[in-house]
Enzyme design. Structure first.
Site, PDB file in Angstrom:
ATOM      1  N   HIS A   1       7.855  -1.885 -12.074  1.00  0.00           N
ATOM      2  CA  HIS A   1       8.382  -0.750 -11.311  1.00  0.00           C
ATOM      3  C   HIS A   1       8.819   0.413 -12.189  1.00  0.00           C
ATOM      4  CE1 HIS A   1       8.092  -3.559  -7.971  1.00  0.00           C
ATOM      5  NE2 HIS A   1       7.744  -2.459  -7.349  1.00  0.00           N
TER       6      HIS A   1
ATOM      7  N   GLU B   1      -0.489  -8.730   0.207  1.00  0.00           N
ATOM      8  CA  GLU B   1      -0.215  -8.881  -1.224  1.00  0.00           C
ATOM      9  C   GLU B   1      -0.077 -10.351  -1.603  1.00  0.00           C
ATOM     10  OE1 GLU B   1       3.251  -6.441  -2.047  1.00  0.00           O
ATOM     11  OE2 GLU B   1       4.117  -6.917  -0.111  1.00  0.00           O
TER      12      GLU B   1
ATOM     13  N   ASP C   1       0.910  -6.833  -6.409  1.00  0.00           N
ATOM     14  CA  ASP C   1       1.311  -8.219  -6.187  1.00  0.00           C
ATOM     15  C   ASP C   1       0.112  -9.107  -5.907  1.00  0.00           C
ATOM     16  OD1 ASP C   1       4.093  -8.412  -6.613  1.00  0.00           O
ATOM     17  OD2 ASP C   1       4.455  -7.251  -4.802  1.00  0.00           O
TER      18      ASP C   1
ATOM     19  N   CYS D   1      -2.200   0.490  -1.141  1.00  0.00           N
ATOM     20  CA  CYS D   1      -1.115   1.251  -1.740  1.00  0.00           C
ATOM     21  C   CYS D   1      -0.716   0.693  -3.107  1.00  0.00           C
ATOM     22  CB  CYS D   1       0.096   1.301  -0.812  1.00  0.00           C
ATOM     23  SG  CYS D   1       0.716  -0.338  -0.409  1.00  0.00           S
TER      24      CYS D   1
END
Ligand code: PEP
Ligand code: MG
Length: 575
Positions: free
Chosen positions: A191, A433, A457, A504
């Site tokens: 992240h 995911e 993920d 995404c």
């Protein structure tokens, strides 16, 4: 002597500045009895005073660069320094036990921390434990005469060098001075890397060694396009990288021209390129880069940026701002995805062996339904201000989706019964995911309105490789046929049921993936805002009718990620 350290290129851009080491110094000390007790007390008092004035300076700077709310934490720290129960206990310990100021501080702060942390039902006191830990670290640094890094005090251009940056560290970086960052650990989809892309600063992660090789203030160049970090660059290096930076800026200016254009392929097909955001503040970047919607609003940052659980009204304001800001363009909001590497200081989660496989995302929402219902109510109330789509993260089973959807329907009914207006046109979908969901996409497609594939993920779970671990980052293989087959399966399954699929995860903005995804018929591409124009420009060159063969090769003939990278690169070189 010039030296180059290589890592994983995590965010584009090139910058030259001084290195700023964001590394915790060694605060260990030797335990010993002291004879000059008064001298130790005086040493303690002076360390407390210096710490207090340092905190005042940091606080003022933080107000300037981050705002009043973010700066409040430093007030809490100053209060602890001024609290006689704490500082008095340290002083008393020196006197009673004839120990050094360091030892007294260490022992007293540990007592306080243990006490506060034991109040498991009191998030406020748990937070105080973190404050005491921070404050005693600061005082200890002054007792030992070592310097703590103070990122809030940075007032010149620097490149941050750190072992790792948490999402909240990254959120606090002041773009005016921080020109990039380089870390020892992390992967491209950690992240911190994703946030670097939304901040539009170059970043390199996973170098393994950078904190050991760089010294404070050293002259450095970061090349976030290729993942090279140059220490003590020569004049020739500076000239070369300045030219590269200028070329990159020129390229960006060229892409800029596409800002107000639709996204159309060479054969005239229209696609949607949307952007990923973490907070309403990211809207500026979304609009500046001409995105056609928001494909992922990571709402967990709303929870992470707050000192307590955000209430319904404050969430409503945030969602309304985003929906209004997008002026009718679709906005896909993902419900809270906490857990994994995203934590809430006020909601401590149990320590887990495998947090990415643990209690997170929809699993928490279905368990702590009051939090989930508050979020859904805020979203429903905001739905009348634009085109809202909601999706649930980390869905593994149809039951989870149905349960989440049922709660959504209940809250919708409740609001309508209360006389609150809600849109009757909210699509409800899910992230794909988890491989279990990708494999069973044909069944999920019957109950959802849409899918959004989260490759960050999906790849980590399919390859069983932690997305933040640089030792296994070679297994981040978006072009591996196994991943491509899953993605293709999901897109086809949705189309069979008349539904749509977006992506995404970071792969949606990857120039090697784009031709393959177009060939598979992906409907919506959502990415860091800074990638939107680059991808729009790429799509203009591609003819979707010719890409079906390319996909067939990639999925049925190629064996490896590298084969497919070469397949697409060769194809692109020919057109
Ligand atoms: C993903 O997993 O691909 C995704 C988009 O979600 P996040 O990166 O927030 O986990
Ligand atoms: Mg995810």
């Amino acid at each position: 002597m010039t030296k180059t350290i290589s890592g994983i290129a995590a965010s584009d851009g090139i910058a030259a500045a001084k290195a700023y080491l964001l590394v915790q110094p060694d605060l260990s000390f030797e335990k010993k009895m002291v004879s000059d007790v008064d001298g130790e007390v005086a040493k303690l008092k002076s360390a407390l005073e210096v710490s207090d004035s340092e905190l005042s300076t940091i606080r003022d700077k933080a107000v300037e660069s981050l705002g009043e709310e973010e700066a409040q934490v430093f007030d809490a720290h100053k209060m602890i320094l001024a609290d006689p129960e704490f500082t008095g206990a340290v002083e008393q310990k020196i006197k009673d036990d004839s120990v050094s100021a360091e030892q007294a501080l260490d022992e007293v702060s540990k007592q306080f921390i243990t006490l506060f942390e034991s109040m498991v039902d009191n998030p406020y006191m748990q937070e105080r434990a973190a404050d005491v830990r921070d404050v005693s670290k600061r005082v200890m640094s002054h007792l030992l005469g070592v310097t703590l890094p103070n990122p809030a005090l940075i007032d010149e251009e620097v490149i941050i060098v750190a072992e790792d940056l948490t999402p909240s560290d990254t959120a606090q970086l002041n773009k005016k001075y921080v020109k990039g960052f380089v870390t020892d650990i992390g992967g491209r989809t950690a992240h911190s890397a994703i946030m670097a892309r939304s901040l539009e600063i170059p970043a390199i992660v996973g170098t393994n060694v950078v904190t050991k090789e760089v010294i404070e203030g050293q002259s450095v160049i970061i090349d976030g396009n290729d993942g090279d970090f140059i220490l003590d660059p020569s004049d020739a290096d500076l000239v070369k990288y300045n030219k590269m930076a200028a070329d990159f800026a020129a390229q960006k200016a060229e892409w800029e021209k596409l800002k107000n254009e639709e996204t159309r392929t060479a054969d005239g097909k229209q696609f949607d390129i949307a952007a990923n955001i973490g907070t309403p503040k990211d809207l500026d970047g979304v609009l500046a880069n001409g995105a056609e919607g928001i494909g992922l609003y990571r709402t967990e940052f709303l929870y992470m940026d707050s000192a307590e659980l955000p209430d319904e009204d404050s969430q409503f304001e945030a969602y309304k701002t985003v929906l209004e800001g997008m002026n009718g363009k679709p906005v896909v909001v993902r419900t809270m995805d906490i857990g994994g590497d995203k934590h809430l200081p006020y909601m401590p989660l149990p320590d887990e062996m495998n947090p990415f496989l643990g209690y997170r995302a929809i699993r928490i929402s279905l368990d702590k339904q009051d939090i989930f219902r508050t979020q859904l109510r805020a979203l429903l109330r905001a739905s009348v201000y634009g085109s809202l789509r909601i999706m649930f993260p980390m869905i593994a089973t149809i039951q989870e989706f149905n349960d989440a959807k049922a709660i959504f329907e209940e809250e919708k009914k409740n609001l309508i019964a209360e006389g609150t207006k809600v849109s009757d046109n909210i699509q409800v979908g899910m992230m794909i995911e988890i491989p279990a969901a990708a494999i069973l996409a044909d069944q999920f497609a019957k109950v959802v309105d849409f899918f959004s594939i989260g490759t960050n993920d999906l790849i980590q779970y399919t390859m069983a490789a932690d997305r933040g671990n640089e030792h296994v980052s070679y297994l981040y293989q978006p072009y591996n046929p196994s991943i491509l087959r899953l993605v293709k399966n999901v897109i086809e399954a949705s189309h069979k049921e008349g539904k749509w699929t977006g992506m995404c995860g970071e792969a949606a903005g990857d120039p090697i993936m784009v031709p393959l995804l177009l060939g598979m018929g992906l409907d919506e591409f959502s990415m860091s805002a800074t990638s939107v124009l680059k991808v729009r420009s790429l799509m203009k060159k591609l003819d979707t009718t010719k890409l079906v063969d390319l996909v067939d090769q990639a999925v049925n003939v190629s064996l490896t990620n590298d084969d497919n990278e070469k397949l697409v690169t060769d194809y692109m070189n020919k057109i």
